[in-house]
Scaffold this motif. Structure first.
Motif: not given
Length: 295
Positions: A191-192, A260-265, A103-112, A220-225
């Motif tokens: 920022w994505p 905010f100053a991190t580039d993380a596409p 059965r599925p166990l979905l865990i939230a994480s981030g991209v940074f 949804a958006e790879e990176g907005i300046r």
């Protein structure tokens, strides 16, 4: 399916509960307070009173469900180590409840912090650096060896929409308080972003379809300046927009300045191919053109 959701009354959690119920699933949501319980019940879910620091409760709830979505987390940035330790114990308890079931166990994480200096893809494994949730995601992936179906959903740092109280709301409030909408340096950092309803749709699709060990990107958006974000906030508040040096970011934004100053596409190409996920809701800049971030 009967899906157990932690963080069910939160920003992403409440949207996920609604998405799951609308798709015909039955949801039990964890609630730690009367206010949270009322919110979960109003969404149409069954309420389970408790907290994510009760491993036995989590194990039992997972064992009784057909799948788990773990979104609960303490986002107090002054207690990152303690929050990560609680999260790891919660993940281990939920995983134990689903051992051997498929059965599925979905865990939230981030991209940074996963793959600095490049466009992050789903093929980039959690690196165990940056935010400690990356290490917890790595732990969750090992549950595949125990007959579980672990899934990692990496969310954009900006999950936006009406009611957002996260990073974008904080940027708008900072601009409102200081009378200027600022960006750091040349404003080229990216920022994505993802709308909260699109993120919820991805979670549902993942629980329904994604195979064990899959890393998914709620992007949804790879990176907005960052400059474009600042300019949109400036227009919304009718305040001037200006650049500030990197050395003044902490003074102007507080701890959010470093984020905010991190580039993380980040890309979601593989996620879209796998699940047929197609974001359809407003973009970040479209949301920033509305009134709800400035009320």
């Amino acid at each position: 399916m009967h899906v157990f959701v932690t963080g069910a009354s939160g920003w992403i959690g409440s949207a996920t509960v609604t998405e799951l119920i609308n798709a015909g699933h039955r949801v039990t949501g964890l609630a730690r307070s009367d206010t949270a319980a009322d919110r979960v019940a109003a969404l149409g879910a069954t309420v389970l009173r408790g907290t994510i620091d009760d491993p036995e409760l989590l194990r039992s709830a997972a064992a009784a469900a057909d799948g788990v979505v773990h979104l609960g987390y303490n986002h107090d940035f002054t207690r990152m180590a303690a929050a990560a330790a609680t999260d790891r114990a919660a993940i281990e308890a939920l995983g134990a409840g689903l051992d051997g079931t498929g059965r599925p166990l979905l865990i939230a994480s981030g991209v940074f912090g996963v793959a600095p200096g490049k466009v992050l893809t789903e093929q980039d494994a959690p690196a165990g650096q940056g935010h400690p949730r990356q290490e917890n995601a790595q732990v969750a992936l090992t549950f595949a060896d125990r007959g579980g179906r672990p899934l990692i959903a990496r969310f954009a740092p900006t999950v936006h929409g009406t009611g957002d109280y996260g990073f974008t709301r904080m940027l708008a409030q900072t601009a409102k308080t200081k009378g200027v909408s600022a960006y750091v340096g040349d404003g080229a950092t990216r920022w994505p972003a993802v709308h909260v309803k699109d993120a919820a749709a991805l979670v549902r699709l993942a629980v329904e379809e994604a195979p064990a060990g899959t890393i998914l990107h709620a992007i949804a958006e790879e990176g907005i300046r960052s400059r474009d974000i600042a300019e949109a906030i400036g227009r919304g508040l009718a305040v001037p927009v200006r650049s500030i040096p990197a050395g003044e970011a902490d003074e102007h934004f507080g701890w959010l300045g470093r984020v905010f100053a991190t580039d993380a596409p980040a890309s979601s190409e593989a996620t879209r191919r796998l699940l047929g996920w197609k974001p359809t809701h407003p973009t970040l800049l479209e949301d920033l053109a509305a009134d709800h971030y400035y009320a």
